[in-house]
Design a protein around this motif. Structure first.
Motif, short mmCIF file in Angstrom:
data_model
loop_
_atom_site.label_atom_id
_atom_site.label_comp_id
_atom_site.label_asym_id
_atom_site.label_seq_id
_atom_site.Cartn_x
_atom_site.Cartn_y
_atom_site.Cartn_z
N ARG A 11 50.82 45.59 42.78
CA ARG A 11 51.81 44.82 42.92
C ARG A 11 51.71 44.28 44.33
O ARG A 11 52.13 42.61 43.15
CB ARG A 11 52.63 45.36 43.29
CG ARG A 11 52.90 46.87 42.11
CD ARG A 11 54.73 47.52 42.02
NE ARG A 11 54.73 48.71 40.84
CZ ARG A 11 55.85 49.63 40.53
NH1 ARG A 11 57.23 48.61 40.77
NH2 ARG A 11 56.15 49.88 39.11
N ARG A 12 51.35 43.50 44.82
CA ARG A 12 51.70 42.70 45.70
C ARG A 12 50.02 41.48 44.61
O ARG A 12 50.95 39.78 45.24
CB ARG A 12 50.82 42.44 47.07
CG ARG A 12 51.53 43.29 48.50
CD ARG A 12 51.37 43.72 49.52
NE ARG A 12 52.15 44.64 50.23
CZ ARG A 12 52.01 45.80 51.69
NH1 ARG A 12 50.83 46.27 51.57
NH2 ARG A 12 53.19 46.10 52.37
N GLY A 14 49.74 41.01 42.03
CA GLY A 14 50.37 40.54 40.82
C GLY A 14 51.60 39.77 41.51
O GLY A 14 52.10 38.47 40.54
N ALA A 15 52.43 39.87 42.50
CA ALA A 15 53.96 39.30 42.77
C ALA A 15 53.45 38.10 43.16
O ALA A 15 54.07 36.83 43.65
CB ALA A 15 54.29 40.15 44.07
N ALA A 237 49.82 38.63 36.16
CA ALA A 237 50.96 39.25 37.16
C ALA A 237 51.38 40.23 36.26
O ALA A 237 52.45 41.23 36.57
CB ALA A 237 52.39 37.77 37.72
N HIS A 240 50.06 43.80 36.57
CA HIS A 240 50.38 44.50 37.76
C HIS A 240 51.70 44.48 38.28
O HIS A 240 52.07 45.33 39.44
CB HIS A 240 49.34 43.06 38.38
CG HIS A 240 48.56 43.00 39.10
ND1 HIS A 240 47.21 44.47 39.12
CD2 HIS A 240 47.34 42.15 38.39
CE1 HIS A 240 45.84 44.44 39.16
NE2 HIS A 240 45.95 42.86 38.45
N LEU A 241 52.46 43.29 37.60
CA LEU A 241 53.88 43.71 37.93
C LEU A 241 55.20 44.60 36.51
O LEU A 241 55.05 44.19 35.75
CB LEU A 241 54.59 42.63 38.13
CG LEU A 241 54.27 42.11 39.17
CD1 LEU A 241 55.10 40.53 39.64
CD2 LEU A 241 54.49 42.68 40.83
N THR A 245 60.48 42.98 37.21
CA THR A 245 60.41 42.56 38.70
C THR A 245 59.83 40.91 38.08
O THR A 245 60.10 40.17 38.89
CB THR A 245 59.11 42.54 39.54
OG1 THR A 245 59.54 44.24 39.89
CG2 THR A 245 58.82 42.38 40.37
N LEU A 246 59.13 40.79 37.46
CA LEU A 246 57.97 39.77 36.89
C LEU A 246 59.31 38.70 36.26
O LEU A 246 59.53 37.23 36.73
CB LEU A 246 57.47 39.92 35.75
CG LEU A 246 56.26 38.42 35.04
CD1 LEU A 246 55.32 37.88 36.30
CD2 LEU A 246 55.95 39.22 33.96
#
Length: 302
Positions: A11-12, A14-15, A237, A240-241, A245-246
């Motif tokens: 997630r990191r 992806g962020a 992203a 992974h997210l 959140t995206l």
């Protein structure tokens, strides 16, 4: 919701990819101002063709074409990528058309509605659930967007079209089992013949701008990099997210565009607009605070 260390790292990653992509998109108006003498549809055609050139070079000198050869045996995946290419292509065309008919405010509204569309699609199709603070952030952002829609004064069909097409693009790319570079190459290759045909027709009519000014000739190929790089990062992203959140991170792009419009391009700004933007930014701040709180809690458990 508990995340394993590998999930947290994912997630990191992806962020970070999302933040870089949305920053590029948010600052893109600087580029389009620089090539403002070129008609919007010609710019879109150059975006497609130079993206294909850039991606071909990237595959040739870095990744190789093995992944593309494997894609030949997956016609359903190619069909899905053809659909996503139509979504992004139509999104670009409507956006540049809106600019040409001086409906930029309504077009920009679409990119404020889009994150809410992403949250909704994540809930409906992926079963993503929001934590209490995230729900509060969504309510704040919805109020801000509703305020902006009210100021437009009519059903903003351009904004809705832009929001829906890019929202479904994010959903489909999240579910497409293909790496970002090969996936984007197929998407670009699908629309390249149309772009080439358009440029050929414009050249036959004697209205092609490419080749008439050295500075413009140098800037137009950059459209490929400015198109391909953020789309590749967006695909990373999306894998992974969570889609919700995206969606919230996506507010970075129109927020940067707003700052450019007011402080660089000198566009008018009133108190009514300030209320809408303030609610959206407050919602983004609440969502970000929740993400940081969750990450720290997971880090303490490790």
């Amino acid at each position: 919701m508990n995340l394993a260390p590998t999930d947290l790292q994912s997630r990191r990653r992806g962020a970070l990819a999302a933040l870089v992509a949305f920053t590029i998109w948010g600052l893109a108006p600087l580029y389009f101002k620089a090539v403002g003498s070129v008609p919007p549809f010609e710019i879109v055609a150059h975006r497609v063709l130079w993206s294909l050139v850039f991606l071909t070079a990237l595959l040739a000198f870095w990744r190789g074409f093995d992944g593309l050869w494997r894609l030949r045996r997956e016609p359903r995946l190619i069909g899905l990528l053809a659909l996503t290419s139509l979504l992004t292509g139509s999104n670009w065309l409507v956006f540049v058309w809106a600019i040409s008919v001086e409906r930029l405010i309504e077009a920009s509204l679409g990119y404020f509605i889009n994150p809410l569309v992403s949250v909704l699609l994540g809930r409906l199709f992926l079963g993503e659930r929001l934590r209490p603070l995230q729900r509060a952030a969504a309510v704040l952002a919805t109020m801000g967007v509703a305020s902006r829609v009210w100021q437009v004064g009519q059903l903003p069909w351009i904004a809705l079209f832009l929001a829906l097409t890019f929202g479904f693009y994010g959903l489909l790319r999240k579910r497409a089992p293909v790496d970002p570079i090969n996936g984007l190459f197929v998407e670009t290759a699908v629309t390249a013949p149309l772009a080439l045909a358009w440029l050929f027709w414009v050249a036959r009519s004697g209205e092609l701008h490419f080749g008439t000014d050295p500075l413009t000739d140098a800037l137009l190929p950059l459209a490929g990099v400015l198109t391909a790089v953020p789309l590749m990062l967006f695909a990373v992203a999306a894998r992974h997210l969570p889609l919700s959140t995206l969606g919230f991170l996506q507010y970075l792009a129109p927020s940067l565009g707003f700052l450019l419009a007011v402080f660089v391009f000198g566009e008018p700004f009133d108190a009514g607009q300030l209320v809408g933007f303030a609610l959206i930014w407050l919602g983004l701040a609440v969502y970000t605070a929740d993400m940081l709180k969750t990450s720290r809690a997971i880090a303490r458990e490790q």
